[in-house]
Every structure is written in structure tokens, then in C-alpha cells.
Enzyme design. Structure first.
Site, PDB file in Angstrom:
ATOM      1  N   GLU A  47       0.863  -1.199   0.000  1.00 38.59           N
ATOM      2  CA  GLU A  47       0.000   0.000   0.000  1.00 38.59           C
ATOM      3  C   GLU A  47       0.896   1.245   0.000  1.00 38.59           C
ATOM      4  OE1 GLU A  47      -1.512   0.750   3.952  1.00 38.59           O
ATOM      5  OE2 GLU A  47      -3.316   1.751   3.195  1.00 38.59           O
ATOM      6  N   ASN A 110      -7.027   6.306  -1.549  1.00 41.76           N
ATOM      7  CA  ASN A 110      -5.935   5.365  -1.302  1.00 41.76           C
ATOM      8  C   ASN A 110      -6.166   4.220  -2.291  1.00 41.76           C
ATOM      9  OD1 ASN A 110      -4.119   3.517  -0.312  1.00 41.76           O
ATOM     10  ND2 ASN A 110      -4.593   3.918   1.844  1.00 41.76           N
ATOM     11  N   LYS A 127      -9.531   2.106  -1.871  1.00 32.11           N
ATOM     12  CA  LYS A 127      -9.723   1.509  -0.537  1.00 32.11           C
ATOM     13  C   LYS A 127     -11.090   1.867   0.049  1.00 32.11           C
ATOM     14  CE  LYS A 127      -7.081   1.167   3.823  1.00 32.11           C
ATOM     15  NZ  LYS A 127      -5.773   1.586   4.409  1.00 32.11           N
ATOM     16  N   GLU A 146      -6.119   8.566   7.857  1.00 35.04           N
ATOM     17  CA  GLU A 146      -6.681   8.158   6.555  1.00 35.04           C
ATOM     18  C   GLU A 146      -8.091   8.708   6.354  1.00 35.04           C
ATOM     19  OE1 GLU A 146      -5.914   4.391   4.642  1.00 35.04           O
ATOM     20  OE2 GLU A 146      -4.779   3.786   6.413  1.00 35.04           O
ATOM     21  N   CYS A 171      -4.793  -2.967   2.787  1.00 31.72           N
ATOM     22  CA  CYS A 171      -4.499  -2.935   4.225  1.00 31.72           C
ATOM     23  C   CYS A 171      -5.704  -3.256   5.119  1.00 31.72           C
ATOM     24  CB  CYS A 171      -3.842  -1.619   4.604  1.00 31.72           C
ATOM     25  SG  CYS A 171      -3.027  -1.759   6.207  1.00 31.72           S
ATOM     26  N   ASN A 196       0.330  -1.288   5.236  1.00 33.61           N
ATOM     27  CA  ASN A 196       1.242  -0.587   6.156  1.00 33.61           C
ATOM     28  C   ASN A 196       0.601  -0.740   7.524  1.00 33.61           C
ATOM     29  OD1 ASN A 196       3.341   1.608   4.873  1.00 33.61           O
ATOM     30  ND2 ASN A 196       1.613   1.252   3.503  1.00 33.61           N
TER      31      ASN A 196
HETATM   32  N1  CDT Z   1      -2.918   1.313   6.499  1.00 34.34           N
HETATM   33  C1  CDT Z   1      -3.836   0.671   7.240  1.00 34.34           C
HETATM   34  O1  CDT Z   1      -4.955   0.449   6.807  1.00 34.34           O
HETATM   35  N2  CDT Z   1      -3.450   0.343   8.486  1.00 34.34           N
HETATM   36  C2  CDT Z   1      -4.351  -0.254   9.425  1.00 34.34           C
HETATM   37  C3  CDT Z   1      -3.976   0.110  10.798  1.00 34.34           C
HETATM   38  C4  CDT Z   1      -5.098  -0.082  11.697  1.00 34.34           C
HETATM   39  S1  CDT Z   1      -4.622  -0.213  13.329  1.00 34.34           S
HETATM   40  C5  CDT Z   1      -5.302  -1.746  13.703  1.00 34.34           C
HETATM   41  C6  CDT Z   1      -4.396  -1.775   9.327  1.00 34.34           C
HETATM   42  O2  CDT Z   1      -5.503  -2.322   9.313  1.00 34.34           O
HETATM   43  O3  CDT Z   1      -3.376  -2.424   9.330  1.00 34.34           O
END
Ligand code: CDT
Length: 322
Positions: A47, A110, A127, A146, A171, A196
Site C-alpha cells: 500500500e 488510497n 480503498k 486516513e 491494508c 502498512n
Molecule cells: N494502512 C492501514 O490500513 N493500516 C491499518 C492500521 C489499523 S490499526 C489496527 C491496518 O488495518 O493495518
């Protein structure tokens, strides 16, 4: 005829805030060349793979924020990656921040794209499940903005590519059953997911020790329950002071991990994926046409949760005045 796709995970280590697009594209290209030497048809990157994970900062200057977004894809800095793909005959999945002007309005998403072996974009995904928060929350050790910087995508399309049916997610999407099922009912055979994920989630530090486990849990369950390959690819390591999980892996339709990265840096892991393996699950236990009961699931589309309908109005409880 068997339908094999040789897939490479193109995991990335940290990208510094000061790193240029050209430097990152060099790193992506180096991984693509290695993947080609090893006979791969497709490489999957993370991502937001062109920059550092900027939603960790509250950015007030609109010019500084917009500098993280791509207006064109390919653009001047990403064109060399498309050229390399065409020359080598290697397709790719790439996550990036998209600035789109639609009907005169500016939108930010995203986004990920799927590029085929001729260097042509054959699919785009925006996303849907944006995590985090929309306002500055200074109590956090780092932000996850985000919900401030991106609009949510609206659906989960699938694409005919590489001899099969391909889908994409990004993600946080991978934690949601609906992500996989939306593509499952369209016959998806391989879902590509860049991520990420910080080890530490400020609102729930009690989950920190489980972050890798949860990553595998959702990727493996999503694959098995939909009879599909799933490829999860991290940007890992300590990026601008934030430790991000690695754990990139390729999951077979059986739910088994067949390839995985072992570091949190730039690394390849490869698997020869037989798309026809999906049929063993799609034709039996998860034959959706035979076994699914959509009439029993209507609340899934109608409600957001126990309290709200999909449009945000409160759910009517038994006894509520009508
Ligand atoms: N980038 C992204 O979507 N990160 C989220 C962080 C959330 S914290 C649980 C993820 O789901 O990994």
C-alpha cells in the site's frame, strides 16, 4: 490447460520522508528485475508504495499534503516502472495515493492498480475501509489520518487478468469478511493486498503483541472461506520512528501459507500459484451457488452495526414508536 501464475511478493522496508519517487521506483525496479530472473509473471508491492506512510502526520499545508499524491498514473516518475514491466513481461500491483479530478471536483483516494505483462493498467481499486480518524488527536504517539486525507472507495471490482479472476484490497480491508466475500461471489481466484500496519495501535495497545497473528488470521481465513489465493504484502520496519509489521505471505485457497518473507526490509518471496486449486474449494465446501443463503444475510447490507442502518440512521428496535 493448467493455469499457473508465478507470483512474487515485493515487500518493502521503510521509505524515509526524504526519499524521492525516483529513489523508490529504483527499489521497486530492483525487486522486479530479481522477480523476473526467478521466472515471475507478477510482483505485488505494498500500500502507498511510492512514499512514506504520510497519514501518520497531521499535515496542515495543502501543498505539502498534495505532494504525496499522484495526479497521473503512469506519471513522469512512475513511467520507468511501467516500461520495465513491458520490457521484462512482468505485471504488478502498486498502491499509491491518487488525486483525481472528476467532473471538475478534486478527490483523493488510497488506490491500487493491477498492471499486466504488457505494462497496461487492467484494474483500479480504491480503498473502502479507511481506518483511523479525521481530526488531529495529539494524545497519540503518531496519527492515523486516513479518514481525513482520503475518500472511501465504493466497491470491490474483479478483473480478468493473468489467465484468471483477480481482485484487490488495501491494508485495513483485509480485516473485513465483506471484502473477501464481495469478490468471492464474483468468482475471484487471487486477491492482492498491500499494507502498512504499525505494530502499535494507540487506541488498543493490548493488541500490539497480536498484530502479526491477526495479519495471518485474516489473510488465511479470507483465502479458505472464498476458495481463493491471497497475497499480502507489507511495507515493514521502522519508518520515521514507527515500527511496522512485516509478515508478507502468499496463502493458498486451502488457507495454507505457501511463501513468506522473513525480514522487515526489501525482500522477495515467491510461489507458483495454480489458479485451478481454487476449484477444489469453490466446487465443494464453498460452492456458493449451492450453499449460500443470501436471504438470511439481508442485515449485512442493510445495517452498518447493531445501532445504525447503512445510511447512518438509527436501527429501529422492537417497541420503538413507528
Ligand atoms: N494502512 C492501514 O490500513 N493500516 C491499518 C492500521 C489499523 S490499526 C489496527 C491496518 O488495518 O493495518
Amino acid at each position: 490447460m493448467a493455469r499457473f501464475v508465478n507470483v512474487a511478493i515485493g515487500q518493502l522496508g521503510p521509505i524515509a520522508r526524504s526519499e524521492t519517487r525516483a529513489q523508490v521506483v529504483q527499489r521497486l525496479g530492483a525487486l522486479m528485475r530479481q522477480a523476473h530472473q526467478m521466472g515471475c509473471d507478477l510482483i505485488v508491492y505494498p500500500e502507498l508504495a511510492l512514499t512514506t506512510f504520510f497519514p501518520r502526520w497531521y499535515i496542515e499545508d495543502p501543498n505539502e499534503l498534495d505532494a504525496y499524491f499522484e495526479r497521473d498514473m503512469p506519471g513522469p516518475e512512475t513511467a520507468p516502472l511501467f516500461e520495465l514491466a513491458r520490457t521484462l513481461g512482468v505485471g504488478f500491483y502498486l498502491g499509491y495515493a491518487e488525486l483525481a479530478v472528476e467532473a471538475g471536483q478534486t478527490h483523493r483516494y488510497n488506490t491500487s492498480i493491477l498492471v499486466d505483462r504488457t505494462g497496461t493498467i487492467v484494474g483500479k481499486y480504491r480503498k473502502v475501509h479507511l481506518p483511523g480518524h479525521a481530526e488531529h488527536e495529539p494524545w497519540r504517539t503518531f496519527q492515523h489520518l486516513e479518514k481525513r486525507y482520503f475518500e472511501a472507495g465504493k466497491d470491490f471490482p474483479v478483473f480478468q487478468a493473468f489467465g484468471g479472476v483477480f481482485g484487490m484490497a488495501i491494508c485495513n480491508d483485509r480485516r473485513w469478511t465483506e471484502t473477501y466475500r464481495e469478490m468471492g461471489v464474483q468468482g475471484v481466484e487471487m486477491i492482492l493486498i498491500g499494507y502498512n500496519t504499525p505494530v502499535h495501535n494507540p487506541p488498543a495497545p493490548e493488541h500490539d503483541d497480536l498484530s502479526l497473528f491477526h495479519n495471518q488470521l485474516v489473510l488465511q481465513a479470507g483465502a479458505y472461506q472464498n476458495g481463493t489465493w491471497v497475497v499480502g504484502v507489507a511495507k515493514g520496519g521502522i519508518e520515521e520512528g514507527v515500527d511496522q509489521i512485516g509478515g508478507s505471505c502468499i496463502v493458498a485457497p486451502s488457507g495454507e501459507i505457501v511463501a513468506a518473507c522473513t525480514t522487515k526490509g526489501d525482500e522477495l518471496a515467491l510461489a507458483r500459484c495454480d489458479l485451478d486449486l481454487c476449484n477444489s474449494f469453490k466446487d465443494t465446501t464453498f460452492n456458493f451457488d449451492v450453499h449460500r443463503q443470501p436471504d438470511a444475510y439481508r442485515r449485512l447490507a442493510e445495517r452498518r452495526g447493531p445501532r445504525l442502518m447503512a445510511d447512518g440512521t438509527p436501527v429501529k428496535q422492537a417497541g420503538d414508536a413507528t
